[in-house]
Scaffold this motif. Sequence first.
Motif, short mmCIF file in Angstrom:
data_model
loop_
_atom_site.label_atom_id
_atom_site.label_comp_id
_atom_site.label_asym_id
_atom_site.label_seq_id
_atom_site.Cartn_x
_atom_site.Cartn_y
_atom_site.Cartn_z
N ALA A 5 -9.96 16.59 -6.88
CA ALA A 5 -9.99 17.79 -7.71
C ALA A 5 -10.43 18.99 -6.88
O ALA A 5 -9.84 20.07 -6.95
CB ALA A 5 -10.93 17.58 -8.90
N GLN A 6 -11.45 18.79 -6.06
CA GLN A 6 -11.96 19.90 -5.25
C GLN A 6 -10.95 20.32 -4.19
O GLN A 6 -10.82 21.52 -3.90
CB GLN A 6 -13.30 19.50 -4.62
CG GLN A 6 -14.42 19.49 -5.66
CD GLN A 6 -15.72 18.91 -5.15
OE1 GLN A 6 -15.72 17.98 -4.34
NE2 GLN A 6 -16.83 19.45 -5.61
N LYS A 7 -10.22 19.35 -3.66
CA LYS A 7 -9.17 19.70 -2.70
C LYS A 7 -8.08 20.52 -3.37
O LYS A 7 -7.63 21.53 -2.83
CB LYS A 7 -8.57 18.43 -2.09
CG LYS A 7 -9.42 17.87 -0.98
CD LYS A 7 -8.64 16.88 -0.11
CE LYS A 7 -9.50 16.39 1.03
NZ LYS A 7 -9.44 14.94 1.20
N ALA A 8 -7.66 20.09 -4.55
CA ALA A 8 -6.62 20.83 -5.27
C ALA A 8 -7.08 22.25 -5.56
O ALA A 8 -6.29 23.19 -5.51
CB ALA A 8 -6.27 20.10 -6.57
N MET A 9 -8.36 22.41 -5.83
CA MET A 9 -8.90 23.74 -6.14
C MET A 9 -9.20 24.56 -4.88
O MET A 9 -9.63 25.70 -4.97
CB MET A 9 -10.21 23.60 -6.95
CG MET A 9 -10.03 23.03 -8.34
SD MET A 9 -11.63 22.76 -9.17
CE MET A 9 -12.04 24.44 -9.70
N LYS A 10 -9.02 23.92 -3.72
CA LYS A 10 -9.34 24.56 -2.44
C LYS A 10 -10.81 24.89 -2.31
O LYS A 10 -11.20 25.90 -1.71
CB LYS A 10 -8.50 25.84 -2.22
CG LYS A 10 -7.00 25.66 -2.41
CD LYS A 10 -6.36 24.91 -1.25
CE LYS A 10 -4.86 24.83 -1.37
NZ LYS A 10 -4.39 23.86 -2.40
N ILE A 11 -11.64 24.05 -2.93
CA ILE A 11 -13.09 24.26 -2.78
C ILE A 11 -13.75 23.08 -2.05
O ILE A 11 -14.97 22.95 -2.05
CB ILE A 11 -13.79 24.51 -4.13
CG1 ILE A 11 -13.58 23.34 -5.09
CG2 ILE A 11 -13.30 25.82 -4.76
CD1 ILE A 11 -14.47 23.39 -6.34
N ALA A 12 -12.89 22.21 -1.45
CA ALA A 12 -13.43 21.17 -0.56
C ALA A 12 -13.47 21.84 0.81
O ALA A 12 -12.61 21.60 1.66
CB ALA A 12 -12.53 19.95 -0.58
N TYR A 13 -14.45 22.70 1.01
CA TYR A 13 -14.45 23.61 2.15
C TYR A 13 -14.36 22.89 3.48
O TYR A 13 -15.03 21.89 3.70
CB TYR A 13 -15.69 24.51 2.10
CG TYR A 13 -15.89 25.17 0.77
CD1 TYR A 13 -14.89 25.99 0.21
CD2 TYR A 13 -17.05 24.96 0.03
CE1 TYR A 13 -15.07 26.58 -1.02
CE2 TYR A 13 -17.23 25.55 -1.20
CZ TYR A 13 -16.24 26.36 -1.73
OH TYR A 13 -16.40 26.93 -2.96
N GLN A 14 -13.58 23.49 4.35
CA GLN A 14 -13.36 22.93 5.68
C GLN A 14 -14.69 22.72 6.43
O GLN A 14 -14.95 21.66 6.97
CB GLN A 14 -12.46 23.91 6.48
CG GLN A 14 -12.02 23.39 7.82
CD GLN A 14 -11.08 22.19 7.69
OE1 GLN A 14 -10.27 22.12 6.77
NE2 GLN A 14 -11.20 21.23 8.60
N PHE A 15 -15.55 23.74 6.40
CA PHE A 15 -16.79 23.62 7.20
C PHE A 15 -17.71 22.53 6.66
O PHE A 15 -18.45 21.92 7.40
CB PHE A 15 -17.52 24.97 7.28
CG PHE A 15 -18.17 25.44 6.00
CD1 PHE A 15 -19.50 25.11 5.73
CD2 PHE A 15 -17.46 26.22 5.10
CE1 PHE A 15 -20.10 25.55 4.56
CE2 PHE A 15 -18.06 26.65 3.93
CZ PHE A 15 -19.38 26.32 3.64
N VAL A 16 -17.58 22.25 5.37
CA VAL A 16 -18.37 21.16 4.79
C VAL A 16 -17.81 19.83 5.26
O VAL A 16 -18.54 18.93 5.69
CB VAL A 16 -18.36 21.24 3.25
CG1 VAL A 16 -19.12 20.05 2.66
CG2 VAL A 16 -18.99 22.54 2.78
N ARG A 17 -16.48 19.73 5.24
CA ARG A 17 -15.84 18.48 5.64
C ARG A 17 -16.09 18.19 7.12
O ARG A 17 -16.17 17.06 7.54
CB ARG A 17 -14.35 18.51 5.34
CG ARG A 17 -14.08 18.06 3.90
CD ARG A 17 -12.61 17.98 3.62
NE ARG A 17 -12.05 19.30 3.36
CZ ARG A 17 -10.78 19.61 3.58
NH1 ARG A 17 -9.95 18.72 4.11
NH2 ARG A 17 -10.34 20.82 3.28
N GLU A 18 -16.24 19.26 7.91
CA GLU A 18 -16.51 19.06 9.34
C GLU A 18 -17.97 18.69 9.60
O GLU A 18 -18.38 18.51 10.73
CB GLU A 18 -16.16 20.34 10.12
CG GLU A 18 -14.66 20.46 10.33
CD GLU A 18 -14.24 21.85 10.80
OE1 GLU A 18 -15.14 22.70 11.01
OE2 GLU A 18 -13.03 22.06 10.97
#
Length: 339
Positions: free
Chosen positions: A320-333
Motif C-alpha cells: 500500500a505504501q509503495k503504491a502511494m509512493k510513501i515507501a520512501y527511498q531513503f527509508v528503504r536504504e
Amino acid sequence: MEKRVFSGMRPTGKMHLGHYLGALKNWVALQDQYHCIFGVADWHALTTSFEQSHLLERNIIDMVMDWLSVGIDPEKSIIMLQSLVPEHAVLHLLFSMITPVGWLERNPVLKQQLQDMGLKEAVGYGHLGYPVLMAADILVYRASWVPVGEDQVPHVEITREIARRFNFLYQEEVFPEPQSILTEVPRILGIDGRKMSKSLNNYIGLSDSKEVVRKKTLSMFTDPEKIRKNDPGHPEQCNVFSFHKVVNNPSLVELKRDCEKGVLGCVACKEELSRLLVDFLEEITPFREKYQGKESLVEELLVEGSKKARPIAQETLEKAQKAMKIAYQFVREGKEGVR
Ligand code: TRP
C-alpha cells in the motif's frame, strides 16, 4: 494466490447460542475450504465501551476459549488479536485519509446505534471510523470473503468502497473488493423472545451448566394462549418450539401434534427441551475439555496466531505504501535509523 477469509468479533466474553448459530458454526465449516483468519477486534470494542476497557482482557480470553471449544482450529486457521498486529492501525490511518466523512455519517449501523444509545451529537471520532478500522482488518490480509451476520453488511460495503477508492487513487490493484458471506442459519431469539444478547441477559451460553440451562429453559415464555396443559397450543408461534427445531428434536412432529392437541403441557415440553439443549451444547463444543481451565494455553495460541498474521499484514502495508509512493527511498536504504 489462494483466496482468504477474514472475520472478527468484538470481545464480549463468553459466547452464546446466538453467536454460534449466527457466526461460529459457519466459521468452523469455512476452515476446511479456505485460508481463514479470525480476529478478536479489541480496538473495535473500545469504540463504544472505552469506559469498560478493564474488562477486555478477561473477555478476550473467555471469547477465544469458546471459539476453540466449538472447533475453530489453530492448526487450520489463524486466530489473532487486532491490537497485537499494529499494521491494522497504520492501515486504518491511511484509509482515514481517503474516506469521505459522508460515507461514515450515512452508515445505517451507526445511525441505529446513536439512536439506541441516545448519543446523537456525541459520536466519538473512533466510533465514526468504525467501518474504516473494519476495512483495515479485512484488507490488511487482502481477504476476499467476509462471513458475517446481516447487520455487518453495510460495513463490508464501505470496505469495498474504500478498496475501490484506494486502487483508483493510486492506480494499482492493491486490494481485492471483499464480499460478505451471509450465514443462512436460523436466527434464534433469547429466552424472553427478544434478540439473544448478553446485555439483555436472555441467552443460553455455550458453557452454561446443566442446571443453568434447565433454569433458563423452564423460565421461557410459551404460547400465551396456552394457559392450561389441555389448551391447544400454537407451536409455530412459540419460541420454545423454535428452540426444539434448533436442537434437532428427533420427535418434532409428535411434539407439535401433542402441543396442538393439548396433550403436551408447556412444562413437560420445556423439560424435554432442556435435556436436548444440554446434549446439543455438548455436541457443538467438542473441544471444551481440551481448553477448559487452560487460560494460558488460550493466551499462547492467540499470541502465536498474531505472530503468524503479522507478516501478511506487513506485506500488505508495504504494498500500500509503495503504491502511494510513501515507501520512501531513503527509508528503504536504511538511512532512517529509527526502526
Ligand atoms: N464489527 C464486527 C461485529 O461487531 C466485528 C468485526 C471487526 C469484524 N472487524 C471485522 C467482522 C472485520 C468482520 C470483518 O460483529
